[in-house]
Design an enzyme around this catalytic site. Structure first.
Site, PDB file in Angstrom:
ATOM      1  N   ARG A 185      44.495  43.042  42.013  1.00 18.03           N
ATOM      2  CA  ARG A 185      43.910  44.102  42.846  1.00 18.03           C
ATOM      3  C   ARG A 185      42.443  43.821  43.142  1.00 18.03           C
ATOM      4  NH1 ARG A 185      45.460  48.599  38.528  1.00 18.03           N
ATOM      5  NH2 ARG A 185      47.114  47.082  38.260  1.00 18.03           N
ATOM      6  N   LYS A 232      48.229  37.490  47.628  1.00 19.38           N
ATOM      7  CA  LYS A 232      47.577  37.243  46.327  1.00 19.38           C
ATOM      8  C   LYS A 232      47.779  35.788  45.923  1.00 19.38           C
ATOM      9  CE  LYS A 232      47.935  38.428  41.375  1.00 19.38           C
ATOM     10  NZ  LYS A 232      48.526  39.321  40.359  1.00 19.38           N
ATOM     11  N   LYS A 281      47.321  37.608  28.089  1.00 15.93           N
ATOM     12  CA  LYS A 281      48.737  37.952  28.060  1.00 15.93           C
ATOM     13  C   LYS A 281      49.400  37.412  26.802  1.00 15.93           C
ATOM     14  CE  LYS A 281      49.737  37.939  33.021  1.00 15.93           C
ATOM     15  NZ  LYS A 281      50.169  39.335  33.154  1.00 15.93           N
TER      16      LYS A 281
HETATM   17  N1  BES Z   1      50.494  38.909  37.725  1.00 21.00           N
HETATM   18  C1  BES Z   1      50.650  40.092  36.972  1.00 21.00           C
HETATM   19  C2  BES Z   1      51.877  40.905  37.371  1.00 21.00           C
HETATM   20  C3  BES Z   1      53.222  40.283  37.118  1.00 21.00           C
HETATM   21  C4  BES Z   1      53.926  40.581  35.970  1.00 21.00           C
HETATM   22  C5  BES Z   1      53.807  39.466  38.054  1.00 21.00           C
HETATM   23  C6  BES Z   1      55.172  40.026  35.755  1.00 21.00           C
HETATM   24  C7  BES Z   1      55.051  38.908  37.844  1.00 21.00           C
HETATM   25  C8  BES Z   1      55.733  39.196  36.690  1.00 21.00           C
HETATM   26  C9  BES Z   1      49.429  40.991  37.145  1.00 21.00           C
HETATM   27  O1  BES Z   1      48.217  40.367  37.382  1.00 21.00           O
HETATM   28  C10 BES Z   1      49.279  41.758  35.882  1.00 21.00           C
HETATM   29  O2  BES Z   1      49.003  41.160  34.881  1.00 21.00           O
HETATM   30  N2  BES Z   1      49.474  43.057  35.962  1.00 21.00           N
HETATM   31  C11 BES Z   1      49.387  43.905  34.840  1.00 21.00           C
HETATM   32  C12 BES Z   1      48.536  45.069  35.229  1.00 21.00           C
HETATM   33  C13 BES Z   1      48.083  45.908  34.077  1.00 21.00           C
HETATM   34  C14 BES Z   1      47.092  45.162  33.207  1.00 21.00           C
HETATM   35  C15 BES Z   1      47.439  47.154  34.634  1.00 21.00           C
HETATM   36  C16 BES Z   1      50.779  44.365  34.488  1.00 21.00           C
HETATM   37  O3  BES Z   1      51.580  44.614  35.381  1.00 21.00           O
HETATM   38  O4  BES Z   1      51.091  44.433  33.293  1.00 21.00           O
HETATM   39 ZN    ZN Z   2      48.378  38.478  38.290  1.00 24.04          ZN
HETATM   40 ZN    ZN Z   3      47.204  39.835  35.585  1.00 26.65          ZN
END
Ligand code: BES
Ligand code: ZN
Ligand code: ZN
Length: 489
Positions: free
Chosen positions: A341, A255, A267
């Site tokens: 994803r 990724k 975020k």
């Molecule tokens: N890049 C993030 C995941 C992440 C979170 C990596 C903390 C490292 C530290 C990913 O793209 C993301 O935002 N995932 C979300 C998914 C959700 C919206 C279903 C998450 O994990 O909150």
């Molecule tokens: Zn991400």
């Molecule tokens: Zn994300």
């Protein structure tokens, strides 16, 4: 880092003004008898039991040799020495040793029992020389010290090539850490592509960069949907190192989100700055290919990395949008922050179709849920292939870059069904987020029999000694090198 392999311990003593000696608890008796008692007069050397007063410890002593004072740093941990320990302890010692401002440190490894232990120690020592102050003016002290050279004495029968390989692994890790620690102001899909092209030219492997036009003509709708809000065009980087004797083709998919704002599902700003690390999977995949080339391993390995920002803009993909994908499936984007994803869906489907790999492993900082589930001690491993799970677990334990297997029951996919499209990118239920993400990816692997997904969100960016806060770890490179060396490739 240059290797200066001296031909005896006496020569190392002549060269060094400080020694660093890593040891297990069990090994301390030998260190005491064969090293410390020779360098420190018995009147001033405390008994071993007094020196060792805990489960682990850091000891600083002063010895005399050829009319000079020599600092001696000894650190011990763990009952027995293992490769994982040799690496982690040596890395810690290198970080600590920097504060001593010694000019020439002799890194003592000849008491370690096998060439593998020596190589791991040297890799850790090299990685530990990393300087996180990428944009700081170098201070006078650090300019004076000579940490670009590894002074050591290799015991009889240890080839310098082996030590050199340890250095190479540590140096690859340093490069990966730099890419991941680099802020979004300094990196882009184009920057990463140029980094790979330089590396490929230097170490002799192939690279192909698919630019945005190519991605459009191939129909990579999911990668392009994530890229819509970004000023910098997405790309897909394919690097490939192939040894003529290799039997299996290994594809590593990573990724490569340069910065994850979350997109319009933006975020919280509190920890958003950590999201510069959202390309750690790509960096680990690309770094592993470079490492294989530098070590000239008998493998056929490629890195396939979709790279883009996830940004906020009037043209960004909106929640509810339906997008297309390389595999031909439509996706309802419920949450634009579940972007990893999406880009991996296209990269996995492309990897399967274009390259037909025997084994496919993806690495992604995919979910916060995996951190909630297992924290910072292991990456989440998702696969239906027991043999692959077993070999990755073994490599994780041996390297110290652990993985922990998570369930892949098909029922988890039920929650990803969309009313309007073939599937949606967010589960109906706020549970098992790392598993539903993995099940989403699985849809795009065309039932590949040897695929594993590693959710490295908790492993690639965490406090690990280089600074006060979170920073890159280069997780993945040593895991995969170990896995390749243990498997029939
Ligand atoms: N890049 C993030 C995941 C992440 C979170 C990596 C903390 C490292 C530290 C990913 O793209 C993301 O935002 N995932 C979300 C998914 C959700 C919206 C279903 C998450 O994990 O909150
Ligand atoms: Zn991400
Ligand atoms: Zn994300």
């Amino acid at each position: 880092m240059k290797l200066n392999a001296l031909s005896s311990f006496e020569e190392l003593l002549e060269r060094a003004d400080m020694l660093s000696i890593p040891s297990s608890k069990e090994g301390m008796a030998g260190v005491y008898q064969n090293l410390l008692s020779k360098l420190i007069p018995s009147a001033t050397l405390p008994p071993l039991a007094e020196l060792m007063n805990g489960k682990s410890g850091a000891i600083m002593l002063y010895g005399h040799q050829n009319n000079k004072v020599i600092k001696i740093q000894v650190c011990y941990e763990g009952e027995k020495m293992t490769e994982a320990l040799a690496y982690s302890l040596s890395k810690k010692m290198a970080i600590k040793a920097k504060a001593e401002n010694a000019e020439n440190i002799g890194f003592v490894v000849h008491h370690l029992e096998s060439p593998q232990l020596i190589q791991s120690a040297i890799a850790g020592w090299t990685a530990g020389q990393y300087d996180l102050g990428l944009y700081k003016k170098p201070d006078e002290q650090s300019k004076k010290s000579n940490q670009n050279t590894l002074h050591t004495y290799l015991p009889n029968g240890t080839a310098t090539g082996l030590a050199q390989d340890g250095i190479s692994v540590g140096l690859v890790q340093q490069e990966i850490m730099t890419l991941v620690n680099m802020p979004a102001s300094h990196k882009s899909p184009e920057y990463l592509a140029q980094w790979v092209q330089r590396s490929a030219a230097q170490y002799g492997y192939e690279v192909e960069v698919l630019d945005k036009n190519k991605l459009t003509s191939l129909g990579m709708g999911a990668l392009l949907a994530v890229n819509r809000g970004s000023q910098q065009p997405a790309n897909l980087i394919v690097s490939h190192y192939k040894h003529p004797e290799a039997k299996k083709k290994i594809a590593l998919i990573g990724k490569g989100v340069i910065f994850d704002t979350g997109g319009l599902s933006i975020k919280d700003s509190k920890n958003m700055h950590y999201m510069k690390s959202d390309m750690a999977g790509a960096a680990a995949a690309l770094g592993t290919v470079e490492a294989c080339a530098r070590l000239k391993l008998k493998v056929n390995v490629m890195a396939i990395t979709p790279v883009t920002d996830n940004s906020v803009d009037a043209s960004s993909t909106k929640p509810g949008d339906v997008i297309s994908s390389f595999a031909g499936k439509t996706i309802e984007v419920i949450d634009t922050d579940a972007e990893g994803r999406l880009i991996l869906a296209d990269a996995l489907a492309y990897a399967v179709k274009q390259y037909k790999p025997d084994v496919m492993i993806d690495m992604a900082t995919l979910t916060g849920s995996i951190i909630a589930a297992i924290g910072n001690q292991a990456a989440g491993m998702f696969t239906k292939n027991d043999e692959l799970a077993q070999s990755l677990s073994a490599a994780g334990d041996a390297s110290g870059e652990r993985v922990w297997r998570m369930p892949m029951f098909d029922e988890y996919l039920d929650d990803m069904q969309s009313d309007i499209a073939d599937l949606k990118n967010l589960s109906d239920k706020p549970y098992a987020g790392s598993i539903t993400a993995a099940k989403f990816l699985e849809v795009f692997t065309n039932e590949h029999p040897a695929w594993a997904h590693l959710d490295i969100a908790g492993m690639s960016f965490q406090p690990n000694g280089f600074g006060k806060g979170y920073c890159a770890t280069a997780y993945g490179v040593r895991l995969l090198l170990k896995w390749m060396s243990q498997s029939e490739t």
